[in-house]
Design a protein around this motif. Structure first.
Motif, PDB file in Angstrom:
ATOM      1  N   LEU A  98       0.922  -1.217   0.071  1.00 30.17           N
ATOM      2  CA  LEU A  98      -0.054  -0.126  -0.174  1.00 30.17           C
ATOM      3  C   LEU A  98       0.922   1.297  -0.179  1.00 30.17           C
ATOM      4  CD1 LEU A  98      -2.701  -1.120   2.785  1.00 30.17           C
ATOM      5  CD2 LEU A  98      -2.788  -1.512   0.261  1.00 30.17           C
ATOM      6  N   MET A  99       1.037   1.979  -1.085  1.00 30.68           N
ATOM      7  CA  MET A  99       1.889   3.124  -1.244  1.00 30.68           C
ATOM      8  C   MET A  99       1.564   4.324  -0.316  1.00 30.68           C
ATOM      9  SD  MET A  99       2.716   2.796  -5.382  1.00 30.68           S
ATOM     10  CE  MET A  99       4.256   3.567  -5.172  1.00 30.68           C
ATOM     11  N   ARG A 100       2.426   5.265  -0.254  1.00 34.03           N
ATOM     12  CA  ARG A 100       2.437   6.292   0.501  1.00 34.03           C
ATOM     13  C   ARG A 100       1.390   7.296   0.144  1.00 34.03           C
ATOM     14  NH1 ARG A 100       9.087   6.791   1.153  1.00 34.03           N
ATOM     15  NH2 ARG A 100       9.141   4.926   2.594  1.00 34.03           N
ATOM     16  N   ILE A 163       9.100  14.600  -1.427  1.00 29.16           N
ATOM     17  CA  ILE A 163       8.118  15.660  -1.601  1.00 29.16           C
ATOM     18  C   ILE A 163       6.948  15.643  -2.241  1.00 29.16           C
ATOM     19  CG2 ILE A 163       7.702  18.133  -2.613  1.00 29.16           C
ATOM     20  CD1 ILE A 163      10.661  18.845  -1.898  1.00 29.16           C
ATOM     21  N   SER A 164       7.037  14.699  -3.361  1.00 30.37           N
ATOM     22  CA  SER A 164       5.786  14.470  -4.011  1.00 30.37           C
ATOM     23  C   SER A 164       4.815  13.494  -3.294  1.00 30.37           C
ATOM     24  CB  SER A 164       6.142  13.865  -5.274  1.00 30.37           C
ATOM     25  OG  SER A 164       6.805  12.620  -5.235  1.00 30.37           O
ATOM     26  N   GLU A 165       5.182  12.823  -2.395  1.00 31.00           N
ATOM     27  CA  GLU A 165       4.640  11.768  -1.628  1.00 31.00           C
ATOM     28  C   GLU A 165       3.867  12.582  -0.483  1.00 31.00           C
ATOM     29  OE1 GLU A 165       6.832   7.343  -2.048  1.00 31.00           O
ATOM     30  OE2 GLU A 165       7.768   9.012  -0.622  1.00 31.00           O
ATOM     31  N   TYR A 166       4.396  13.444  -0.169  1.00 32.17           N
ATOM     32  CA  TYR A 166       3.957  14.344   0.902  1.00 32.17           C
ATOM     33  C   TYR A 166       2.586  15.082   0.197  1.00 32.17           C
ATOM     34  CZ  TYR A 166       7.636  13.546   4.313  1.00 32.17           C
ATOM     35  OH  TYR A 166       8.318  13.190   5.410  1.00 32.17           O
ATOM     36  N   GLU A 168       0.987  14.488  -2.347  1.00 30.53           N
ATOM     37  CA  GLU A 168       0.043  13.574  -2.770  1.00 30.53           C
ATOM     38  C   GLU A 168      -0.833  13.244  -1.664  1.00 30.53           C
ATOM     39  OE1 GLU A 168      -1.049   9.683  -5.566  1.00 30.53           O
ATOM     40  OE2 GLU A 168       0.871  10.183  -5.217  1.00 30.53           O
ATOM     41  N   ALA A 169      -0.252  12.798  -0.624  1.00 28.05           N
ATOM     42  CA  ALA A 169      -1.077  12.551   0.739  1.00 28.05           C
ATOM     43  C   ALA A 169      -1.846  13.841   1.281  1.00 28.05           C
ATOM     44  CB  ALA A 169       0.154  12.253   1.923  1.00 28.05           C
ATOM     45  N   LYS A 170      -1.326  14.945   1.046  1.00 30.90           N
ATOM     46  CA  LYS A 170      -2.310  16.117   1.608  1.00 30.90           C
ATOM     47  C   LYS A 170      -3.400  16.272   0.529  1.00 30.90           C
ATOM     48  CE  LYS A 170       1.647  18.654   3.358  1.00 30.90           C
ATOM     49  NZ  LYS A 170       2.536  19.872   3.110  1.00 30.90           N
ATOM     50  N   ARG A 171      -3.179  16.086  -0.724  1.00 41.59           N
ATOM     51  CA  ARG A 171      -4.260  15.921  -1.664  1.00 41.59           C
ATOM     52  C   ARG A 171      -5.243  15.116  -1.463  1.00 41.59           C
ATOM     53  NH1 ARG A 171      -0.066  16.644  -5.730  1.00 41.59           N
ATOM     54  NH2 ARG A 171      -0.507  14.406  -6.091  1.00 41.59           N
ATOM     55  N   ASN A 172      -5.099  13.821  -1.041  1.00 40.80           N
ATOM     56  CA  ASN A 172      -6.112  12.858  -0.707  1.00 40.80           C
ATOM     57  C   ASN A 172      -6.776  13.124   0.700  1.00 40.80           C
ATOM     58  OD1 ASN A 172      -5.662  11.235  -3.078  1.00 40.80           O
ATOM     59  ND2 ASN A 172      -3.768  10.056  -2.434  1.00 40.80           N
ATOM     60  N   LEU A 173      -5.888  13.355   1.479  1.00 38.81           N
ATOM     61  CA  LEU A 173      -6.735  13.822   2.839  1.00 38.81           C
ATOM     62  C   LEU A 173      -7.462  15.432   2.808  1.00 38.81           C
ATOM     63  CD1 LEU A 173      -3.586  13.117   5.185  1.00 38.81           C
ATOM     64  CD2 LEU A 173      -5.922  11.948   5.156  1.00 38.81           C
ATOM     65  N   ASP A 174      -7.252  16.087   1.831  1.00 39.89           N
ATOM     66  CA  ASP A 174      -8.046  17.137   1.536  1.00 39.89           C
ATOM     67  C   ASP A 174      -9.326  16.736   1.037  1.00 39.89           C
ATOM     68  OD1 ASP A 174      -6.461  19.247   2.761  1.00 39.89           O
ATOM     69  OD2 ASP A 174      -5.529  19.703   0.637  1.00 39.89           O
TER      70      ASP A 174
END
Length: 270
Positions: A98-100, A163-166, A168-174
């Motif tokens: 399960l990716m980041r 940086i790109s993983e952080y 993407e995480a923020k976009r998905n949580l938003d």
């Protein structure tokens, strides 16, 4: 059924039916989540391939987030695909990374995943195997009992997200207004790090990021590994190592399952 456990480091003995008899009632639509340091993609040896094949033959699907003890050079050879709402890599058809920064829908529950951690046993440095004095440095540190790693052999900079993983995480949580049922990570947010280490662990960019998630997110439980202990902190943060917990039909219900002994009896979590 969904279960979770802590670091395996390539040793999957705990999933033997002798220690985990509940699997008799599971199918490939049921899941065991490993909270980082999976360690099953490490040296591409025949023994490792046999272990992965053994995992594939189990009745359930094995899921894992990355830890800091993964061979990221080998991991990136596996293609990325979409599955249950997020990005994955299939190590075997039913052994899945399960990716980041992803959010997955598993049996009607939402899981935010953010693997990775900073190695905390590298006080004596990261050695470069191509350096002219590598052998001398390596054996000197070994004789001293030093705590060190070797770049691309036992340590990878990818242990921490890029940086790109952080982003993407923020976009998905938003996208979900920071509302999920479960959070699965390898390391813990700063607030929990303080309670675990009593000053013995230091913050890093990932623990800082996870602290921001802790402050903003609405969730039922946060599952993590890394610190080689089994305990529940502040009611919702479940630190796992050898133990397994079950996410039951009620989102907020857990059952603690001891493993590693010949007798399989139930007990309450510490």
């Amino acid at each position: 059924m969904i279960y979770a456990t802590g670091d395996t480091h390539g040793n999957f003995q705990r999933f033997d039916a002798k220690y985990f008899p509940e699997q008799a009632g599971m199918t490939k639509d049921d899941y065991m989540i490993i909270c980082g340091d999976f360690g099953g993609v490490w040296d591409n040896s025949n023994k490792e391939k046999q272990s992965l094949d053994w995992l594939e033959e189990l009745p359930f699907t094995t899921l894992f987030v990355s830890g800091n003890h993964e061979n990221f050079d080998l991991m990136r050879e596996y293609p990325v695909e979409e599955w249950n709402g997020g990005k994955i890599q299939r190590i075997r058809p039913h052994v899945i990374h399960l990716m980041r920064g992803q959010i997955f829908d598993l049996q009607g529950y939402s899981f935010f995943t953010m693997g990775g951690a900073r190695s905390h046993d590298i006080e004596d440095g990261i050695l470069n195997p191509s350096a002219p004095d590598f052998e001398e440095q390596y054996w000197a540190l070994r004789r001293m009992g030093g705590r060190f790693r070797v770049n691309h052999c036992s340590w990878w900079k990818q242990e921490l997200p890029c940086i790109s993983e952080y982003e993407e995480a923020k976009r998905n949580l938003d996208r979900v207004d920071y509302k999920v049922d479960y959070i699965v990570t390898h390391c813990a947010p700063n607030n929990i790090v303080d309670k675990l280490g009593e000053g013995g662990y230091i913050y890093d960019p990932l623990t800082d990021f996870l602290e921001n998630v802790r402050e903003k997110a609405s969730f039922h439980y946060w599952l993590f590994g890394h610190y080689h202990n089994n305990k529940i902190i502040d009611d919702r943060f479940v630190l796992l190592w050898e133990q397994m917990v079950q996410v039951g039909s009620s989102v907020r219900w857990f059952q603690w399952l001891p493993i590693g002994t010949s007798e399989h009896t139930r007990k309450s979590p510490p």
